[in-house]
Design a protein around this motif. Structure first.
Motif, mmCIF file in Angstrom:
data_model
loop_
_atom_site.group_PDB
_atom_site.id
_atom_site.type_symbol
_atom_site.label_atom_id
_atom_site.label_comp_id
_atom_site.label_asym_id
_atom_site.label_seq_id
_atom_site.Cartn_x
_atom_site.Cartn_y
_atom_site.Cartn_z
ATOM 1 N N PRO A 206 19.718 34.594 56.160
ATOM 2 C CA PRO A 206 20.377 35.594 55.315
ATOM 3 C C PRO A 206 20.894 34.951 54.041
ATOM 4 C CG PRO A 206 21.767 34.993 57.188
ATOM 5 C CD PRO A 206 20.404 34.395 57.438
ATOM 6 N N VAL A 207 20.793 35.669 52.941
ATOM 7 C CA VAL A 207 21.254 35.153 51.662
ATOM 8 C C VAL A 207 22.767 35.257 51.591
ATOM 9 C CG1 VAL A 207 21.140 35.402 49.166
ATOM 10 C CG2 VAL A 207 19.089 35.800 50.556
ATOM 11 N N VAL A 208 23.418 34.104 51.414
ATOM 12 C CA VAL A 208 24.879 34.064 51.317
ATOM 13 C C VAL A 208 25.259 33.832 49.866
ATOM 14 C CG1 VAL A 208 26.979 32.901 52.070
ATOM 15 C CG2 VAL A 208 25.036 33.132 53.642
ATOM 16 N N PRO A 209 26.026 34.702 49.241
ATOM 17 C CA PRO A 209 26.402 34.498 47.834
ATOM 18 C C PRO A 209 27.246 33.245 47.700
ATOM 19 C CG PRO A 209 27.696 36.264 48.813
ATOM 20 C CD PRO A 209 26.634 35.908 49.805
ATOM 21 N N PRO A 210 27.056 32.494 46.618
ATOM 22 C CA PRO A 210 27.843 31.281 46.425
ATOM 23 C C PRO A 210 29.322 31.601 46.263
ATOM 24 C CG PRO A 210 26.671 31.866 44.412
ATOM 25 C CD PRO A 210 26.174 32.776 45.479
ATOM 26 N N PRO A 211 30.197 30.716 46.760
ATOM 27 C CA PRO A 211 31.634 30.977 46.611
ATOM 28 C C PRO A 211 32.041 30.935 45.150
ATOM 29 C CG PRO A 211 31.244 28.734 47.379
ATOM 30 C CD PRO A 211 29.918 29.426 47.404
ATOM 31 N N GLN A 212 33.057 31.702 44.832
ATOM 32 C CA GLN A 212 33.547 31.721 43.458
ATOM 33 C C GLN A 212 34.414 30.492 43.205
ATOM 34 O OE1 GLN A 212 35.489 35.568 43.166
ATOM 35 N NE2 GLN A 212 33.685 36.447 42.198
ATOM 36 N N HIS A 213 34.183 29.876 42.058
ATOM 37 C CA HIS A 213 34.914 28.670 41.692
ATOM 38 C C HIS A 213 35.724 28.926 40.435
ATOM 39 C CE1 HIS A 213 31.611 26.165 43.873
ATOM 40 N NE2 HIS A 213 32.500 26.653 44.694
ATOM 41 N N LEU A 214 36.697 28.058 40.230
ATOM 42 C CA LEU A 214 37.491 28.100 39.007
ATOM 43 C C LEU A 214 37.103 26.946 38.100
ATOM 44 C CD1 LEU A 214 41.198 28.890 39.947
ATOM 45 C CD2 LEU A 214 39.467 30.436 39.039
ATOM 46 N N ARG A 215 37.171 27.195 36.808
ATOM 47 C CA ARG A 215 37.079 26.127 35.823
ATOM 48 C C ARG A 215 38.301 26.236 34.927
ATOM 49 N NH1 ARG A 215 31.997 26.556 32.937
ATOM 50 N NH2 ARG A 215 32.989 27.863 31.371
ATOM 51 N N VAL A 216 39.000 25.123 34.793
ATOM 52 C CA VAL A 216 40.184 25.068 33.932
ATOM 53 C C VAL A 216 39.823 24.282 32.686
ATOM 54 C CG1 VAL A 216 42.589 24.341 33.725
ATOM 55 C CG2 VAL A 216 41.723 25.173 35.925
ATOM 56 N N GLU A 217 40.043 24.877 31.530
ATOM 57 C CA GLU A 217 39.762 24.237 30.249
ATOM 58 C C GLU A 217 41.087 23.995 29.530
ATOM 59 O OE1 GLU A 217 37.144 26.874 28.197
ATOM 60 O OE2 GLU A 217 35.487 26.614 29.619
ATOM 61 N N VAL A 218 41.312 22.753 29.138
ATOM 62 C CA VAL A 218 42.546 22.382 28.428
ATOM 63 C C VAL A 218 42.134 21.601 27.182
ATOM 64 C CG1 VAL A 218 44.867 21.426 28.692
ATOM 65 C CG2 VAL A 218 43.533 22.024 30.732
ATOM 66 N N TRP A 219 42.717 21.924 26.041
ATOM 67 C CA TRP A 219 42.315 21.230 24.819
ATOM 68 C C TRP A 219 43.379 21.306 23.733
ATOM 69 C CZ3 TRP A 219 41.068 26.192 25.982
ATOM 70 C CH2 TRP A 219 41.151 27.152 24.970
ATOM 71 N N ARG A 220 43.261 20.398 22.784
ATOM 72 C CA ARG A 220 44.007 20.433 21.530
ATOM 73 C C ARG A 220 42.997 20.303 20.405
ATOM 74 N NH1 ARG A 220 49.620 19.928 21.858
ATOM 75 N NH2 ARG A 220 50.416 18.947 23.763
ATOM 76 N N ASP A 221 43.072 21.179 19.426
ATOM 77 C CA ASP A 221 42.142 21.132 18.298
ATOM 78 C C ASP A 221 42.441 19.983 17.349
ATOM 79 O OD1 ASP A 221 40.664 23.352 19.143
ATOM 80 O OD2 ASP A 221 42.123 24.733 18.242
ATOM 81 N N SER A 222 43.654 19.460 17.396
ATOM 82 C CA SER A 222 44.030 18.317 16.564
ATOM 83 C C SER A 222 45.054 17.490 17.319
ATOM 84 C CB SER A 222 44.601 18.772 15.211
ATOM 85 O OG SER A 222 45.793 19.515 15.401
ATOM 86 N N LYS A 223 45.338 16.307 16.815
ATOM 87 C CA LYS A 223 46.215 15.370 17.512
ATOM 88 C C LYS A 223 47.587 15.960 17.772
ATOM 89 C CE LYS A 223 47.692 10.524 17.137
ATOM 90 N NZ LYS A 223 47.574 9.286 16.328
ATOM 91 N N HIS A 224 48.105 16.722 16.829
ATOM 92 C CA HIS A 224 49.440 17.284 16.965
ATOM 93 C C HIS A 224 49.409 18.806 17.107
ATOM 94 C CE1 HIS A 224 51.010 13.333 16.043
ATOM 95 N NE2 HIS A 224 50.299 13.292 14.934
ATOM 96 N N GLY A 225 48.242 19.347 17.411
ATOM 97 C CA GLY A 225 48.121 20.790 17.554
ATOM 98 C C GLY A 225 48.661 21.270 18.899
ATOM 99 N N GLN A 226 48.711 22.560 19.058
ATOM 100 C CA GLN A 226 49.236 23.153 20.284
ATOM 101 C C GLN A 226 48.230 23.005 21.415
ATOM 102 O OE1 GLN A 226 50.064 27.321 19.900
ATOM 103 N NE2 GLN A 226 50.991 27.512 21.931
ATOM 104 N N ARG A 227 48.730 22.647 22.581
ATOM 105 C CA ARG A 227 47.857 22.575 23.753
ATOM 106 C C ARG A 227 47.471 23.983 24.211
ATOM 107 N NH1 ARG A 227 49.840 20.950 29.717
ATOM 108 N NH2 ARG A 227 50.460 23.143 29.564
ATOM 109 N N LYS A 228 46.212 24.167 24.508
ATOM 110 C CA LYS A 228 45.709 25.465 24.944
ATOM 111 C C LYS A 228 45.073 25.327 26.332
ATOM 112 C CE LYS A 228 44.736 26.736 20.154
ATOM 113 N NZ LYS A 228 43.686 27.134 19.166
ATOM 114 N N VAL A 229 45.221 26.380 27.130
ATOM 115 C CA VAL A 229 44.691 26.377 28.502
ATOM 116 C C VAL A 229 43.962 27.685 28.740
ATOM 117 C CG1 VAL A 229 45.240 26.186 30.966
ATOM 118 C CG2 VAL A 229 46.625 24.948 29.283
#
Length: 234
Positions: A206-229
């Motif tokens: 039987p075909v079992v759907p793959p489990p749902q996963h999370l991806r967390v993305e964290v970044w700063r566009d510049s050295k002193h920029g605001q952290r984004k999630v």
């Protein structure tokens, strides 16, 4: 923006609870960012970290504007030495990221697998090496450099002119005649024998759907920029 280097890591551990996984990812970014700020000598750069569950898979990237890279190289006087030093710094902070990523799982004996890519800095060093080996002329190396940096090359003419002068001054290796392989080397080789197996059709499952996963993305566009999630359900 110029790709300075990328670090991929994989840790074969069971999935964590969602809230714990998000905290793990953001804390890892904060620890990595603090280390980068102390050990990467560039006036500005952008950091990005993506961590995906289903075991723990992550990738950390460091990018910078060509002008910022040029200023960083200028701290070392010699152009080639500057490239080598900054590349070494990027590689070192990538090792730190992978080490910190695996830290919480050391007690369970899980190994952290790591792969690093040197980005544009590695490609620059490759141009110098090819000119030294007489595989490429200065003109050909500069054409590749212009293609590598695209429109940013026009915005940093000082970088390109210094790069050309450094390539022109690069000492060439002495030419050597190619060595012919010996008779023993020509005759050596390995072969593997594979047993033929009758193919059997696997039973239908039987075909079992793959489990749902999370991806967390964290970044700063510049050295002193605001952290984004950003949290994405895959």
């Amino acid at each position: 923006m110029i790709d300075l280097g990328t670090t991929d890591f994989f840790i074969g551990v069971p999935s964590m609870p969602r809230n714990q996984f998000r905290k793990y990812s953001t804390r890892l970014f904060d620890e990595w960012e603090e280390h980068v700020s102390r050990n990467l000598e560039l006036p500005d750069y952008s950091l990005a970290l993506e961590v995906e569950e289903g075991s723990v898979k992550g990738v950390g990237r460091i990018v910078a504007a060509l002008g910022a890279l040029y200023l960083g190289i200028g701290n070392y006087g010699d152009f080639i030495q500057g490239i080598q030093t900054i590349r070494s710094q990027v590689s070192s902070v990538g090792d730190y990221l992978a080490e910190q990523a695996g830290g919480p799982f050391k007690a369970s004996g899980c190994e952290t697998k790591i792969r690093k890519r040197s980005g544009s800095l590695g490609q620059l060093q490759s141009l110098f090496a090819k000119v030294q080996r007489r595989e490429m002329t200065t003109e050909e190396a500069m054409l590749q450099a212009e293609a590598l940096f695209g429109d940013e090359a026009a915005d940093a003419p000082g970088f390109m002119s210094d790069l050309q002068r450094s390539i022109e001054r690069t000492p060439l290796f002495h030419q050597q005649l190619p060595l012919l392989p010996s008779a023993m080397e020509q005759g050596m080789g390995f072969s593997t024998l594979e047993k033929k197996r009758k193919s059997r059709s696997p039973p239908s499952l039987p075909v079992v759907p793959p489990p749902q996963h999370l991806r967390v993305e964290v970044w700063r566009d510049s050295k002193h920029g605001q952290r984004k999630v950003r949290v994405i359900q895959l």
